[in-house]
Design an enzyme around this catalytic site. Structure first.
Site, PDB file in Angstrom:
ATOM      1  N   THR A 185     -11.565-101.725 -21.577  1.00  0.00           N
ATOM      2  CA  THR A 185     -12.115-100.724 -20.679  1.00  0.00           C
ATOM      3  C   THR A 185     -12.928-101.452 -19.619  1.00  0.00           C
ATOM      4  OG1 THR A 185     -13.567 -98.821 -20.520  1.00  0.00           O
ATOM      5  CG2 THR A 185     -13.995-100.289 -22.352  1.00  0.00           C
ATOM      6  N   GLU A 331     -13.098 -95.623 -25.729  1.00  0.00           N
ATOM      7  CA  GLU A 331     -13.799 -95.895 -26.987  1.00  0.00           C
ATOM      8  C   GLU A 331     -13.675 -94.764 -28.005  1.00  0.00           C
ATOM      9  OE1 GLU A 331     -14.914 -96.354 -23.939  1.00  0.00           O
ATOM     10  OE2 GLU A 331     -16.371 -97.981 -23.775  1.00  0.00           O
ATOM     11  N   LYS A 445     -30.650 -89.184  -8.478  1.00  0.00           N
ATOM     12  CA  LYS A 445     -32.036 -88.906  -8.862  1.00  0.00           C
ATOM     13  C   LYS A 445     -32.826 -88.631  -7.591  1.00  0.00           C
ATOM     14  CE  LYS A 445     -31.500 -91.375 -13.113  1.00  0.00           C
ATOM     15  NZ  LYS A 445     -30.486 -92.429 -13.101  1.00  0.00           N
ATOM     16  N   TRP A 450     -32.573 -84.374 -11.428  1.00  0.00           N
ATOM     17  CA  TRP A 450     -31.241 -84.949 -11.553  1.00  0.00           C
ATOM     18  C   TRP A 450     -30.223 -84.007 -10.915  1.00  0.00           C
ATOM     19  CZ3 TRP A 450     -29.995 -87.674 -16.838  1.00  0.00           C
ATOM     20  CH2 TRP A 450     -30.904 -88.735 -17.009  1.00  0.00           C
TER      21      TRP A 450
HETATM   22  P1  AMP Z   1     -11.964 -94.052 -19.693  1.00  0.00           P
HETATM   23  O1  AMP Z   1     -12.532 -94.811 -20.820  1.00  0.00           O
HETATM   24  O2  AMP Z   1     -11.484 -94.908 -18.565  1.00  0.00           O
HETATM   25  O3  AMP Z   1     -10.923 -93.087 -20.144  1.00  0.00           O
HETATM   26  O4  AMP Z   1     -13.130 -93.199 -19.044  1.00  0.00           O
HETATM   27  C1  AMP Z   1     -13.899 -92.319 -19.817  1.00  0.00           C
HETATM   28  C2  AMP Z   1     -14.827 -91.542 -18.932  1.00  0.00           C
HETATM   29  O5  AMP Z   1     -14.090 -90.659 -18.074  1.00  0.00           O
HETATM   30  C3  AMP Z   1     -15.762 -90.640 -19.689  1.00  0.00           C
HETATM   31  O6  AMP Z   1     -16.853 -91.327 -20.230  1.00  0.00           O
HETATM   32  C4  AMP Z   1     -16.150 -89.641 -18.607  1.00  0.00           C
HETATM   33  O7  AMP Z   1     -17.142 -90.173 -17.760  1.00  0.00           O
HETATM   34  C5  AMP Z   1     -14.885 -89.498 -17.813  1.00  0.00           C
HETATM   35  N1  AMP Z   1     -14.157 -88.298 -18.234  1.00  0.00           N
HETATM   36  C6  AMP Z   1     -13.166 -88.216 -19.138  1.00  0.00           C
HETATM   37  N2  AMP Z   1     -12.730 -86.941 -19.235  1.00  0.00           N
HETATM   38  C7  AMP Z   1     -13.484 -86.203 -18.386  1.00  0.00           C
HETATM   39  C8  AMP Z   1     -13.523 -84.814 -18.029  1.00  0.00           C
HETATM   40  N3  AMP Z   1     -12.679 -83.923 -18.522  1.00  0.00           N
HETATM   41  N4  AMP Z   1     -14.455 -84.440 -17.117  1.00  0.00           N
HETATM   42  C9  AMP Z   1     -15.309 -85.314 -16.575  1.00  0.00           C
HETATM   43  N5  AMP Z   1     -15.304 -86.628 -16.854  1.00  0.00           N
HETATM   44  C10 AMP Z   1     -14.406 -87.067 -17.757  1.00  0.00           C
END
Ligand code: AMP
Length: 548
Positions: A185, A331, A445, A450
């Site tokens: 990641t 993760e 911020k 926030w």
């Molecule tokens: P990744 O590990 O690249 O799949 O990224 C994960 C991150 O994507 C999460 O921690 C969120 O910040 C974002 N994410 C995943 N699904 C959503 C969702 N439905 N809405 C908003 N953010 C999301």
């Protein structure tokens, strides 16, 4: 007292064996670089997986070795998923669209012994060849007639290797906690980090993923995962589909191509599909622009980034298709939460249902979640308190490859109490619907308050002439930070700052109204299709608000 139940290990090979025995005729359809429409059934698939296991052995790979893949969604990548993990090796999926230095870093860090790569990826490896330390063999995922000319000396042809090996192979049994897969990641700072999945976590994740209120996967469904197999195992579809006998349709390198997706969906009668919002925007625009529709499609899964309201509405109104949003991360394998109706919602208006579909869904059994304030005290599920989102469960990472997995250690994402810190900021409604308000690092911020960048982006993309929008916090002398909206107009449309701000006025809290709007032709995206906020912060580094 000990129970008297068999302790059968949860093995990925057991999914393959189950599919071969129970769904031998179910097809897997792929687009590849060398074939516009390849078809094979599960019987042939399982047989080729056994041949591939023999190939791996012949190439000198053994238990625990990391086998890298740089490939799109197709049958050969599926064969790697099962043959590599099934024989006790680790299927390390790598995103070919990352920066070349990152690709080299990831391959070296994981110590990949063999790479299986798509024809399109060969030039990238030629450029990297002097930097790849442990790689012994590179296998090109194609047949003899499509083998590229190359300066690489250790290239082999996938189909030739398979042809030379028998399809008899006994899948070994071993501890279910053995690593089966790996996915790096890319954080916004530092080097990419390796998440290591186990047979147990992957099988449990697939079981949960197939539940009716999660994906409702079944033998009667035809699924087109548009989310790449190098991005968190295509959200588990390769496993859940074979577990229940779903027909898989795999788009190869044609992920973001509306025409190919439409063609696959209609000709293969796809009923369910999954992908990030950008993919759906592209498909919806293609369908609208060409006056086409996708009658068989009844359900679209969206995740990876917040789903804009227009996607939900356009799918419902123009294609009679339900949008199901979910939240997760590399993760978390990635399943965390998924939208599903709840008792009591039966009489809800379309508007009310859409409001809930816009949230990130409800917790799936297996995942516990909590939100905490700055002192790590738990916050209530009241829909308004928002704080850091933490999760735990059998398919959540407890550490990263090569870094400390001692809870509380600075390299470990798990706190002393055993909760994984997601880096997301969220609220949870009394009904248990998760609402991601931001990434911890993207929150703006402003004067001690926030502000959620996602909330502003969601409001902005509802403007009919805005195609895409991103919000970042920029320095402001009075407020420390204020929101800057960066928008891309729909093709052929032009936008005025004053009109955009007026549009937003009754949709946002006063504090959340952007201080400025700038227009651009294109927003930068990460390799997984999300808006690259880091890139935007870099581009607008020297930006000053008009009143600052
Ligand atoms: P990744 O590990 O690249 O799949 O990224 C994960 C991150 O994507 C999460 O921690 C969120 O910040 C974002 N994410 C995943 N699904 C959503 C969702 N439905 N809405 C908003 N953010 C999301």
């Amino acid at each position: 007292m000990h129970a008297l139940m068999m302790n059968t290990p949860l093995m990925i090979s057991s999914i393959l064996k189950h599919a071969e025995r129970n769904f031998p005729e179910v097809e897997m359809v792929s687009v590849t670089v060398d074939q516009s429409r390849h078809r094979q059934n599960n019987r042939a698939f399982a047989s080729r997986c056994r041949q591939l296991a023999n190939v791996l052995e012949s190439l000198g790979a053994g238990f625990g070795d990391r086998i890298g893949t740089l490939a799109w969604n197709d049958f050969r990548h599926m064969e790697l998923y099962y043959a590599v993990s099934g024989s006790g090796m680790v299927c390390h999926t790598i995103n070919p669209k990352l920066f070349p230095e990152q690709v080299a870093y990831i391959i070296n860090h994981a110590e990949d012994k063999i790479l299986f790569v798509d024809v399109l990826v060969v030039p990238l490896l030629e450029a990297l060849k002097d930097h790849l330390k442990q790689v012994e063999t590179i296998v090109v995922l194609t047949d003899k007639s499509h083998m590229p000319e190359s300066s690489l000396t250790n290239l082999q042809c996938y189909e030739e290797l398979l042809d030379a090996h028998p399809d008899t192979y006994e899948w070994p049994q071993f501890d279910e906690n053995t690593a089966c897969g790996m996915c790096y990641t890319s954080g916004t700072t530092g080097n990419p980090k390796g998440v290591v999945y186990s047979h147990r976590s992957t099988v449990l994740h697939a079981l949960a993923g197939a539940l009716p209120d999660v994906t409702g996967a079944s033998n009667m469904q035809t699924s087109l995962p548009v989310v790449p197999m190098f991005h968190v195992n295509a959200w588990g579809a390769p496993y859940a589909a074979l577990m229940v006998g779903t027909k898989l349709v795999l788009p190869g390198p044609k992920m973001a191509d509306g025409e190919t997706l439409h063609d696959l969906m209609t000709s293969e009668q796809v009923t369910v599909s999954s992908g990030v919002p950008t993919i759906w925007m592209a498909l919806l625009d293609y369908l609208e622009g060409n006056q086409k529709t996708v009658p068989s499609l009844s359900r679209v899964h969206v995740g990876g980034a917040a789903c804009p309201r227009v996607i939900i509405e356009r799918f419902r109104e123009q294609h009679d298709c339900e949008v199901v949003q979910g939240w997760g991360m590399t993760e978390t394998s990635p399943l965390g939460t998924v939208y599903a109706m709840k008792r009591g919602m039966e009489g809800f208006s379309e508007e009310e249902v859409t409001d809930l579909q816009l949230l990130q869904g409800r917790g799936v059994f297996g995942i516990e979640m909590r939100i905490v304030d700055e002192n790590n005290s738990e916050l209530p599920w009241d829909g308004s308190a928002s704080g850091a989102l933490k999760v735990k469960g059998p398919w959540v990472a407890k550490g990263y490859y090569g870094l400390s997995d001692v809870p509380g250690h600075e390299e470990c994402p798990v706190d002393k109490d055993g909760w994984f810190n997601t880096g997301d900021v969220a609220a949870i409604t009394p009904d248990g619907f998760l609402q991601i308000t931001d990434r911890t690092k993207d929150v703006i911020k402003s004067g001690g308050e926030w502000i959620s960048s996602i909330e502003i982006e969601n409001a902005a993309v509802n403007h009919p002439d805005i195609a895409e929008a991103a919000v970042i916090g920029r320095y402001h002398p009075k407020w420390t930070e204020r929101p800057l909206l960066i928008a891309v107009a729909q093709p052929g449309k032009s936008l005025q700052k004053s009109a955009v701000l007026e549009f937003l006025t009754d949709k946002l809290h006063k504090m959340a109204l952007p201080d400025d709007v700038v227009f651009t032709d294109e927003l930068p995206h990460t390799a997984t299709g999300k808006i690259n906020k880091l890139g935007l912060r870099e581009t607008y580094k020297g930006y000053k608000f008009p009143d600052a």
